[in-house]
Scaffold this motif. Sequence first.
Motif, short mmCIF file in Angstrom:
data_model
loop_
_atom_site.label_atom_id
_atom_site.label_comp_id
_atom_site.label_asym_id
_atom_site.label_seq_id
_atom_site.Cartn_x
_atom_site.Cartn_y
_atom_site.Cartn_z
N SER A 1 -5.26 1.95 -6.77
CA SER A 1 -5.37 0.38 -6.65
C SER A 1 -6.06 0.15 -8.05
N GLU B 1 0.85 -1.18 0.01
CA GLU B 1 0.02 0.04 0.01
C GLU B 1 0.95 1.15 0.04
N ARG C 1 -8.75 -2.40 2.62
CA ARG C 1 -8.01 -3.22 1.53
C ARG C 1 -7.28 -4.13 1.97
N ALA D 1 -13.27 -3.00 0.40
CA ALA D 1 -12.48 -1.77 0.18
C ALA D 1 -13.42 -0.88 -0.68
N GLU E 1 -10.11 -6.35 -1.61
CA GLU E 1 -10.47 -5.25 -2.63
C GLU E 1 -12.08 -4.83 -2.76
#
Length: 584
Positions: free
Chosen positions: A371, A38, A123, A131, A128
């Motif tokens: 992302s 991240e 996340r 999130a 995913e």
Amino acid sequence: METHSPSFSSFKSYLRALSDTPNRLSRRACSVCTSLEENRVRVRSGTEMKRTLRWHDLIGFGVGGMVGAGVFVTTGNASHNCAGPAVVLSYVIAGLSALLSAFCYTEFAVDMPVAGGAFSYIRVTFGEFLAFLTGANLIIDYVLSNAAAARGFTAYLGTALGLPTHTPLRFTIHSLPKGYNEIDLIAVAVVLLLTLVICYSTRDSSWLNMALTALHILFIVFVIVMGFWRGSWKNFTEPGNPKNAGGFFPFGVSGVFNGAAVVYVSYIGYDAVSTMAEEVRDPVKNIPIGVSGSVILVTILYCLMAASMSALLPYDMIDPDAPFSGAFKEGSSGWKWVSNVIGVGASFGILTSLLVAMLGQARYMCVIGRSCVVPAWFARVHPSTSTPVNASSFLGIFTAAIALFTDLNILLNLVSIGTLFVFYMVANAVIYRRYVTIGSTNPWPTLSFLFCFSLTSVMFTLLWQFAPSGKPKAFMLGACIAVAIAVLQLFHFVVPQARKPEFWGVPLMPYIPSISIFLNIFLLGSLDRPSYVRFGFFSALAVLVYVLYSVHSSFDAEEDGALSLKTGESMKGPLENEVHTQKV
């Protein structure tokens, strides 16, 4: 080896991608990344955001984000209809709930000083899809609330100028349907001007926020002093109408908690501070002070305001919609000017909360772009200003367009169900991340605890809201509390923690996040049916976008290596320097 064809390179490629949706969902929906990934994915923004903010900047942003015009509205409603003079305790309970949530945010923000806030936290914990769902709801809540707040600025500006209730600051186009026909150019101008400020410089935005927040706090102190000066202590126990219930708790203890649910909206805004973690110097030191300090300071201000309002008038004579200005209008004409001053203060409050919220929404969108679940264009950081100009501009124009003609009617008296849902998810994520290490820890004991504790909290909330008063209700509520405590104690003694925070962690794990889970569920239970309908509609829309676009975009990025750790040696230097700075 077969070469992967991008999903959006042609219509045929997109149809082929859609046919492969089940496989891609199973591969991407629950995929989690590490905090290191991240951090590294920031390379997709090009230029890095400058670390210019310190703890006092964060406190300023936190106070500015929370102390909007909400306290001028919610206090009267909570006092008149829910808690009476005990609304002071309602603010204490709501402040405690906000502080517990702030602790959960802080642990993540210190470990991952990135701009993604709750989106990044979910996340790296739950994957995913969840999130994206939480991030999409947050963006929608921000845009709608900011548009409503901008229109509210026009209304309070009219009050500050002493204009009549039906102010001419908006004009009506009768050919448009009702609710969409009042054109508000002032709201548009305010949104666009603030958009320019946040695009230009985060540091300059901080200075502007500090100035506006300082002015607003001066107005709040003025209101507090005037309230205690003109007020009477007997109003804390005696109603205006002798037929109504008296005492400090006219609605009982339950009224205090119902009042806490009403006033909690006044605390929403501190979460935007966590989205600025990427721009904070020495995050380990400054983030905990900035986030927690702002919540504590705001709680003190709110309690003093609630006490001063209770001193001004008996609770049953307070105007739920305009408690402070209405209280001064009740007096002689020589005091009516105070209501105009309150209008000025509320106007400054809206500007500060709007500024912080617009900063937060842009950083959420920026990290969602990194992302690859939305176009990467949103992730770009401008090399000259070191701010996410693309995300800021897009959301600013979108907000201004809605504020131009839509009477949203949700200004500060509608708790954001999406935001409370995210607070609930972050509290769950903190516990899960402490007790589960992917690949080496069995997640089911922790998931079972989170499910059982949440279910017990939901049962307690439903009984509180709908069960008739009496001994059976009290017995069932007590049983729910006993079960929740037993489940919590069993989890604490049986399941060991899988990891310890390296820099800063939530104390008294898992008790504090668990209390936060309970309080957020309890507050969610106070929301009305239209709030849940709106939440369901936008959540369904977010799921549709994820299935038709996002999962395919992130699948392509994974195939191309854009989401892997191997993003190039150029990221090692900044990341290592950041970790070194934290340790120092």
